[in-house]
Design a protein around this motif. Structure first.
Motif, PDB file in Angstrom:
ATOM      1  N   TYR A 118       5.197 -18.477  -8.738  1.00  0.00           N
ATOM      2  CA  TYR A 118       4.556 -17.526  -9.154  1.00  0.00           C
ATOM      3  C   TYR A 118       4.393 -17.441 -10.623  1.00  0.00           C
ATOM      4  CZ  TYR A 118       1.646 -13.064  -9.111  1.00  0.00           C
ATOM      5  OH  TYR A 118       0.798 -12.093  -9.447  1.00  0.00           O
ATOM      6  N   THR A 119       3.123 -17.069 -11.504  1.00  0.00           N
ATOM      7  CA  THR A 119       2.938 -17.263 -12.672  1.00  0.00           C
ATOM      8  C   THR A 119       3.099 -15.881 -13.592  1.00  0.00           C
ATOM      9  OG1 THR A 119       0.586 -16.743 -12.570  1.00  0.00           O
ATOM     10  CG2 THR A 119       1.167 -18.940 -12.443  1.00  0.00           C
TER      11      THR A 119
ATOM     12  N   SER B 138       2.037 -19.448  -4.420  1.00  0.00           N
ATOM     13  CA  SER B 138       2.125 -18.228  -3.708  1.00  0.00           C
ATOM     14  C   SER B 138       0.654 -17.289  -4.162  1.00  0.00           C
ATOM     15  CB  SER B 138       3.301 -17.372  -4.191  1.00  0.00           C
ATOM     16  OG  SER B 138       3.357 -16.034  -3.626  1.00  0.00           O
ATOM     17  N   THR B 139       0.269 -16.665  -3.128  1.00  0.00           N
ATOM     18  CA  THR B 139      -0.617 -15.621  -3.490  1.00  0.00           C
ATOM     19  C   THR B 139      -0.067 -14.296  -3.153  1.00  0.00           C
ATOM     20  OG1 THR B 139      -1.559 -16.036  -1.012  1.00  0.00           O
ATOM     21  CG2 THR B 139      -2.638 -17.137  -3.082  1.00  0.00           C
TER      22      THR B 139
ATOM     23  N   LEU C 128      -8.353  -7.854  -8.947  1.00  0.00           N
ATOM     24  CA  LEU C 128      -9.175  -9.033  -9.517  1.00  0.00           C
ATOM     25  C   LEU C 128      -8.793  -9.871 -10.539  1.00  0.00           C
ATOM     26  CD1 LEU C 128     -11.806 -10.677  -8.646  1.00  0.00           C
ATOM     27  CD2 LEU C 128     -13.039  -8.990 -10.221  1.00  0.00           C
ATOM     28  N   TYR C 129      -8.142  -8.969 -11.821  1.00  0.00           N
ATOM     29  CA  TYR C 129      -7.749  -9.848 -13.243  1.00  0.00           C
ATOM     30  C   TYR C 129      -6.819 -10.505 -12.660  1.00  0.00           C
ATOM     31  CZ  TYR C 129      -5.581 -10.520 -17.444  1.00  0.00           C
ATOM     32  OH  TYR C 129      -5.323 -11.139 -18.477  1.00  0.00           O
ATOM     33  N   HIS C 130      -5.706 -10.087 -11.878  1.00  0.00           N
ATOM     34  CA  HIS C 130      -4.582 -10.861 -11.625  1.00  0.00           C
ATOM     35  C   HIS C 130      -4.859 -12.107 -10.476  1.00  0.00           C
ATOM     36  CE1 HIS C 130      -1.582  -8.649 -13.934  1.00  0.00           C
ATOM     37  NE2 HIS C 130      -2.190  -7.753 -13.331  1.00  0.00           N
TER      38      HIS C 130
ATOM     39  N   ASP D 191      -3.539 -14.984 -12.821  1.00  0.00           N
ATOM     40  CA  ASP D 191      -2.326 -15.388 -12.327  1.00  0.00           C
ATOM     41  C   ASP D 191      -2.511 -16.590 -11.194  1.00  0.00           C
ATOM     42  OD1 ASP D 191      -1.424 -13.609 -14.271  1.00  0.00           O
ATOM     43  OD2 ASP D 191      -1.077 -12.124 -12.535  1.00  0.00           O
ATOM     44  N   GLY D 192      -3.817 -16.638 -10.629  1.00  0.00           N
ATOM     45  CA  GLY D 192      -3.779 -17.522  -9.533  1.00  0.00           C
ATOM     46  C   GLY D 192      -5.048 -18.367  -9.609  1.00  0.00           C
TER      47      GLY D 192
END
Length: 533
Positions: free
Chosen positions: A153-154, A195-196, A203-205, A209-210
């Motif tokens: 994950y980021t 990973s989600t 929504l931003y992440h 991040d995804g």
């Protein structure tokens, strides 16, 4: 959606000779195997003596090609840019994420949250061979050579979030005697595991991040990659199906929900991330930028819109555009008769509405004012399950987007370059507003206006003394820590716009947009209109 699947179901093999399982007859004594292997050994020395010779090539070399016994090495090459089969290389140098690469016989094992890399290697000598025989006879046919742990994950620096992300064990094992570990599904393309979990649902992440890191990490595979998702959510895949299908030709795999052993020639574990809504061309093949990502979104959603909008809806939209071409009476723009003959178009403004914290309490007044200025106005209230294709259609056909700082402003990605984006910045949110939306918007070629509210435009004005630092010096409050920023400025503040102040921004946006869509201004002339933003 039609997806092309290219994988092979393998037939389950017979139990291996050294499997010690019940139900396959009486167990044979381990000494039997030892004698059998020793007899085979005597033949091997005669027929293939070089089998037990030493090798001059290191199995764990990360260098390039060898010429004349010399290995070419590029000291400036990025980590893991060159690696051998049968190895794991992890780049842990990034502040935001770790990424590991596995090459060779890669096999998933979801019950143990593991991904194995089996290394088939012939023993290097008689002593090692005898040791291998003892391990096999004792039921230990695999020797662990390398073990890495990773949470794909980021937000690596954020321990509170990362502790909730599923951890994977990446293990290299030496399959000494060539044991045939079963593959249920064989894939002839690489796997990408991520990973989600984490902040998914915001929504931003979800994008920062995804989705954007997924694009950065996978686009160079040209869709020849299989996504394996940890903490899989069906709603997430439904929401982003248009995007995922443009990055992979194959259906994604739910890691924890699919206990089959999936086998790959390579696996990438973790996603690369550059910065907030950033694609760094210097780190991308082909020097791709955030504008390339924006074009990618076009490819993901334009076909959906063209193929799904009914003829009746297209006809209604055409009539609306025609009826809106001449401003109504009483509006601020005066169009002469010659202009009317050319059916001048009115720019469209979309208000991204919020509920709860940071809501715009006089939103109705904003709608009225924007219409009086000359805009066609639409209010959008997107939620977690809002169809992104519909939002793309709405904003891609608009000239201006307005909203108070928050995750829903992530929809600015759907504006065409050259459109206007007005972010209303509540007290105490200057820094995240600039990092999350201001800087990325400019990089996307949008005409960005950051409207910083005054204390009297904040609901906090009625809660605190007029000289309180919460109103007069938010920076000092923010220095106390993120928790103060979150509790005071993000969760307890609403906005009431001063329409006299905001009117100037609307006129600025209207003047630019009207001239732009009616061909009265060139793209190169627009920059000076926004020097004061």
């Amino acid at each position: 959606m039609v997806q092309r699947q290219r994988f092979h179901q393998l037939r389950k093999g017979e139990p291996h000779a050294f499997d010690d399982e019940e139900g396959h007859g009486r167990k044979k004594p381990k000494l039997f195997y030892l004698l059998l292997l020793l007899s085979l050994l005597s033949c091997s020395f005669v027929v293939v003596p070089q089998l037990f010779g030493s090798s001059s090539h290191s199995l764990y070399s990360f260098g390039g090609d060898r010429e004349g016994g010399r290995e070419d090495y590029n000291a400036n090459a990025p980590p893991c840019s060159s690696m051998s089969n049968g190895t794991i290389c992890c780049d842990r140098s990034g502040f935001r994420s770790d990424v590991c690469i596995m090459k060779g016989d890669v096999r998933t094992h979801s019950p143990s949250s593991s991904v194995f890399l089996y290394l088939s290697k012939q023993p290097g000598g008689f002593d090692e061979f005898i040791s291998s025989v003892h391990r096999v006879a004792g039921g230990h046919d695999d020797e662990e050579l390398q073990h890495e742990k990773i949470r794909p994950y980021t937000r690596k620096w954020e321990n509170i979030v990362m502790d909730k992300i599923d951890q994977l064990d990446l293990i290299v094992k030496k399959d000494t005697m060539g044991a045939h570990h079963r593959c249920d599904v064989w894939h002839d393309v690489p796997a990408l595991l991520f990973s989600t979990g984490g902040y998914t649902g915001n929504l931003y992440h979800e994008f920062n991040d995804g989705i954007l890191p997924l694009y950065i990490t996978s686009q160079h595979f040209k869709k020849e990659v299989v996504f394996i998702i940890l903490e899989y959510h069906h709603w997430w895949f439904t929401k982003y199906e248009n995007i995922v299908s443009r990055l992979s030709n194959y259906p994604p795999i739910d890691f924890s929900g699919d206990n089959r052993t999936h086998c790959f020639p390579e696996a990438i574990v973790g996603l690369k991330i550059h910065d907030e809504f950033t694609v760094d061309p210097s780190l991308m093949k082909g020097n791709k930028s955030i504008l390339d990502f924006r074009h990618f979104l076009d490819s993901a959603y334009q076909y959906r819109i063209k193929g799904s909008m009914p003829d009746k809806e297209r006809g209604i939209q055409l009539k609306l555009n025609q009826s809106a071409s001449v401003p109504a009476s009483g509006q601020l723009m005066n169009i002469n008769k010659n202009d009317q003959k050319h059916q001048l178009k009115k720019p469209k403004l979309v208000i991204i509405s919020r509920s709860g914290s940071r809501a715009l309490v006089n939103e109705d007044c904003l709608v009225t004012l924007a219409e009086e200025v000359g805009f066609r106005v639409e209010v959008s209230r997107p939620g977690r399950t809002t169809d992104l294709a519909n939002m793309y259609h709405l904003l891609n056909e608009s000239e201006v987007m307005v909203g108070v700082h928050g995750a829903a402003l992530t929809h600015f990605l759907f504006l065409k370059p050259g459109s206007v984006f007005i972010q209303v910045i509540p007290l105490g949110t200057d820094s995240p507003a600039e990092a999350c939306f201001g800087k990325p918007a400019r990089e996307l070629g949008l005409k960005y206006i950051g409207y910083k509210i005054l204390p009297r435009e904040s609901s906090l004005y009625n809660e605190y003394d007029k000289g309180d630092p919460v109103l007069t010096n938010p920076k000092t409050v923010n220095k106390k820590g993120w928790q103060y920023t979150k509790e005071i400025y993000l969760e307890r503040q609403n906005v009431s716009l001063d329409m006299t102040r905001f009117h100037k921004r609307l006129l600025q946006a209207y003047d630019y947009s009207f001239k732009k869509i009616n061909g009265q201004i060139s793209y190169s002339q627009t920059t000076k209109l926004f020097n004061l933003c």
